[in-house]
Design an enzyme around this catalytic site. Structure first.
Site, PDB file in Angstrom:
ATOM      1  N   ASP A  68       6.329   5.418 -21.359  1.00 61.95           N
ATOM      2  CA  ASP A  68       6.326   5.362 -22.818  1.00 61.95           C
ATOM      3  C   ASP A  68       7.729   5.035 -23.320  1.00 61.95           C
ATOM      4  OD1 ASP A  68       7.815   7.821 -23.027  1.00 61.95           O
ATOM      5  OD2 ASP A  68       5.965   8.992 -23.134  1.00 61.95           O
ATOM      6  N   HIS A 113       0.842  -1.193   0.000  1.00 59.57           N
ATOM      7  CA  HIS A 113       0.000   0.000   0.000  1.00 59.57           C
ATOM      8  C   HIS A 113       0.879   1.246   0.000  1.00 59.57           C
ATOM      9  CE1 HIS A 113      -2.130   3.126   2.498  1.00 59.57           C
ATOM     10  NE2 HIS A 113      -2.826   3.076   1.388  1.00 59.57           N
ATOM     11  N   ASN A 159       3.444   8.855 -20.188  1.00 56.36           N
ATOM     12  CA  ASN A 159       3.855   8.263 -18.915  1.00 56.36           C
ATOM     13  C   ASN A 159       2.761   8.459 -17.878  1.00 56.36           C
ATOM     14  OD1 ASN A 159       6.646   7.786 -19.854  1.00 56.36           O
ATOM     15  ND2 ASN A 159       6.683  10.009 -19.920  1.00 56.36           N
TER      16      ASN A 159
END
Length: 146
Positions: free
Chosen positions: A30, A22, A136
């Site tokens: 990219d 968590h 991205n």
């Protein structure tokens, strides 16, 4: 192969997603993103031949976003002065986020170098073959509740 898991999720990617806790972050990068230099302290997994949107969809089928943070998703904002219009791929991301996390997927727009700095702390970077610019996306993993 496993039932119910996208074939885009390789065994090593499945392991890395499972290892994340968590609040850990991951970057779906990219093809232009400097994965190896930014990811010196991260797990870097290659997903060549796949785009960021399809990887985002596959990843979000397995992990929740962090509900304890206001904006669990970050995108690299277009550099001021760049002639690039708002990336069309962001609309696809919105569709995917609505599909998997309709109630909690606010997006933080992050300046390029600030995005790189934040990515240096990511547990995982997935290097895709995405050719779209500014594709991205950074995700903060939430708590898995059964």
């Amino acid at each position: 192969m496993l039932k119910g898991i996208s074939p885009l999720i390789s065994p090593e990617l499945l392991k890395a997603l499972d290892e994340m806790g968590h609040g850990d972050e991951l970057v779906i990068a990219d093809g232009n993103f400097p994965c190896e230099s930014i990811g010196k302290n991260s797990v870097v997994i290659r997903a060549d031949g796949h785009g960021t949107a399809e990887i985002l969809d596959a990843v979000l089928s397995l992990i929740p976003l962090d509900t304890y943070t206001e904006k669990p998703v970050a995108l690299m904002e277009v550099v001021k002065g760049d002639s690039c219009p708002q990336p069309v791929i962001w609309e696809k991301y919105e569709e995917i986020l609505n599909k998997h996390e309709p109630d909690h997927h606010d997006i933080e727009m992050t300046e390029r170098f600030a995005f790189y700095e934040r990515a240096k702390g990511a547990y995982l970077i997935i290097a895709t073959g995405e050719t779209a610019v500014y594709a991205n996306v950074l995700l903060k993993k939430g708590v898995v509740v059964n």
